[in-house]
Design a protein around this motif. Sequence first.
Motif, PDB file in Angstrom:
ATOM      1  N   ALA A  68      29.450  38.716  45.367  1.00  0.00           N
ATOM      2  CA  ALA A  68      30.455  38.518  44.320  1.00  0.00           C
ATOM      3  C   ALA A  68      31.198  37.208  44.584  1.00  0.00           C
ATOM      4  CB  ALA A  68      31.436  39.685  44.307  1.00  0.00           C
ATOM      5  N   PRO A  69      31.276  36.313  43.600  1.00  0.00           N
ATOM      6  CA  PRO A  69      31.934  35.023  43.815  1.00  0.00           C
ATOM      7  C   PRO A  69      33.459  35.104  43.849  1.00  0.00           C
ATOM      8  CG  PRO A  69      31.128  35.170  41.588  1.00  0.00           C
ATOM      9  CD  PRO A  69      30.664  36.408  42.288  1.00  0.00           C
ATOM     10  N   LEU A  70      34.014  36.190  43.352  1.00  0.00           N
ATOM     11  CA  LEU A  70      35.460  36.387  43.376  1.00  0.00           C
ATOM     12  C   LEU A  70      35.806  37.584  44.244  1.00  0.00           C
ATOM     13  CD1 LEU A  70      36.436  35.898  39.630  1.00  0.00           C
ATOM     14  CD2 LEU A  70      37.150  34.484  41.533  1.00  0.00           C
ATOM     15  N   PRO A  71      36.926  37.536  44.968  1.00  0.00           N
ATOM     16  CA  PRO A  71      37.332  38.718  45.726  1.00  0.00           C
ATOM     17  C   PRO A  71      37.660  39.846  44.751  1.00  0.00           C
ATOM     18  CG  PRO A  71      38.950  36.947  45.966  1.00  0.00           C
ATOM     19  CD  PRO A  71      37.840  36.430  45.110  1.00  0.00           C
ATOM     20  N   ASN A  72      37.285  41.056  45.097  1.00  0.00           N
ATOM     21  CA  ASN A  72      37.586  42.184  44.214  1.00  0.00           C
ATOM     22  C   ASN A  72      38.095  43.361  45.022  1.00  0.00           C
ATOM     23  OD1 ASN A  72      35.233  42.865  45.465  1.00  0.00           O
ATOM     24  ND2 ASN A  72      34.085  43.299  43.618  1.00  0.00           N
ATOM     25  N   TRP A  73      38.826  44.219  44.342  1.00  0.00           N
ATOM     26  CA  TRP A  73      39.393  45.407  44.981  1.00  0.00           C
ATOM     27  C   TRP A  73      38.408  46.546  44.863  1.00  0.00           C
ATOM     28  CZ3 TRP A  73      40.548  50.302  43.255  1.00  0.00           C
ATOM     29  CH2 TRP A  73      41.299  51.091  44.137  1.00  0.00           C
ATOM     30  N   ARG A  74      38.269  47.297  45.968  1.00  0.00           N
ATOM     31  CA  ARG A  74      37.444  48.505  45.956  1.00  0.00           C
ATOM     32  C   ARG A  74      38.265  49.634  46.559  1.00  0.00           C
ATOM     33  NH1 ARG A  74      32.544  45.610  48.803  1.00  0.00           N
ATOM     34  NH2 ARG A  74      34.017  45.960  50.477  1.00  0.00           N
ATOM     35  N   PRO A  75      38.142  50.819  46.003  1.00  0.00           N
ATOM     36  CA  PRO A  75      38.869  51.947  46.601  1.00  0.00           C
ATOM     37  C   PRO A  75      38.264  52.307  47.954  1.00  0.00           C
ATOM     38  CG  PRO A  75      37.444  52.720  44.823  1.00  0.00           C
ATOM     39  CD  PRO A  75      37.364  51.213  44.827  1.00  0.00           C
ATOM     40  N   ARG A  76      39.012  53.022  48.764  1.00  0.00           N
ATOM     41  CA  ARG A  76      38.511  53.461  50.064  1.00  0.00           C
ATOM     42  C   ARG A  76      37.282  54.337  49.879  1.00  0.00           C
ATOM     43  NH1 ARG A  76      44.032  55.716  52.651  1.00  0.00           N
ATOM     44  NH2 ARG A  76      45.143  53.760  52.665  1.00  0.00           N
ATOM     45  N   LYS A  77      36.417  54.322  50.871  1.00  0.00           N
ATOM     46  CA  LYS A  77      35.229  55.170  50.802  1.00  0.00           C
ATOM     47  C   LYS A  77      35.617  56.643  50.895  1.00  0.00           C
ATOM     48  CE  LYS A  77      32.059  51.725  52.515  1.00  0.00           C
ATOM     49  NZ  LYS A  77      31.131  51.308  53.543  1.00  0.00           N
ATOM     50  N   GLU A  78      36.628  56.918  51.679  1.00  0.00           N
ATOM     51  CA  GLU A  78      37.115  58.291  51.774  1.00  0.00           C
ATOM     52  C   GLU A  78      38.609  58.269  52.041  1.00  0.00           C
ATOM     53  OE1 GLU A  78      36.337  59.716  56.225  1.00  0.00           O
ATOM     54  OE2 GLU A  78      34.501  59.268  55.132  1.00  0.00           O
ATOM     55  N   GLU A  79      39.305  59.230  51.533  1.00  0.00           N
ATOM     56  CA  GLU A  79      40.742  59.335  51.754  1.00  0.00           C
ATOM     57  C   GLU A  79      41.001  59.912  53.145  1.00  0.00           C
ATOM     58  OE1 GLU A  79      43.399  58.355  49.832  1.00  0.00           O
ATOM     59  OE2 GLU A  79      41.819  57.335  48.711  1.00  0.00           O
ATOM     60  N   PRO A  80      42.063  59.461  53.811  1.00  0.00           N
ATOM     61  CA  PRO A  80      42.355  60.009  55.136  1.00  0.00           C
ATOM     62  C   PRO A  80      42.776  61.470  55.048  1.00  0.00           C
ATOM     63  CG  PRO A  80      44.103  58.543  54.410  1.00  0.00           C
ATOM     64  CD  PRO A  80      43.009  58.450  53.400  1.00  0.00           C
ATOM     65  N   ALA A  81      42.353  62.237  56.014  1.00  0.00           N
ATOM     66  CA  ALA A  81      42.741  63.646  56.076  1.00  0.00           C
ATOM     67  C   ALA A  81      44.062  63.761  56.831  1.00  0.00           C
ATOM     68  CB  ALA A  81      41.655  64.443  56.789  1.00  0.00           C
ATOM     69  N   GLU A  82      44.697  64.896  56.703  1.00  0.00           N
ATOM     70  CA  GLU A  82      45.958  65.098  57.402  1.00  0.00           C
ATOM     71  C   GLU A  82      45.713  65.031  58.910  1.00  0.00           C
ATOM     72  OE1 GLU A  82      49.484  68.383  57.742  1.00  0.00           O
ATOM     73  OE2 GLU A  82      48.381  68.212  55.869  1.00  0.00           O
TER      74      GLU A  82
END
Length: 106
Positions: A68-82
């Motif tokens: 990708a020629p521009l930086p882009n935002w991606r969500p986390r692969k997994e949410e942290p657990a408690e």
Amino acid sequence: MGLGDYFESYDSKTEDDEILKSLGSSWDELAANGLWGDKKPFTPKEEFGTPNGKVELYTTLLKEHGYAPLPNWRPRKEEPAEGDFILLLTRPASHRMSCYYVMLLV
């Protein structure tokens, strides 16, 4: 602020030298080894090592290699657990070339 009288004899170099002496070094030793020197005037860069010689936000070199020629935002692969820890690297704007490591317990 009207506090100048309290700091008339303050010299940061002397204070730094005392700290360095407690570590087994000195300001003069750092200067003699080239680790610290006189201030030099700031000269801004006018050309960069990019194809067009400018700072590139849209990076043609990355595009040519299939990224990708521009930086882009991606969500986390997994949410942290408690009970997980998250490592954050941050720094106040006044601190250059340093950062704080912060561990957060979720």
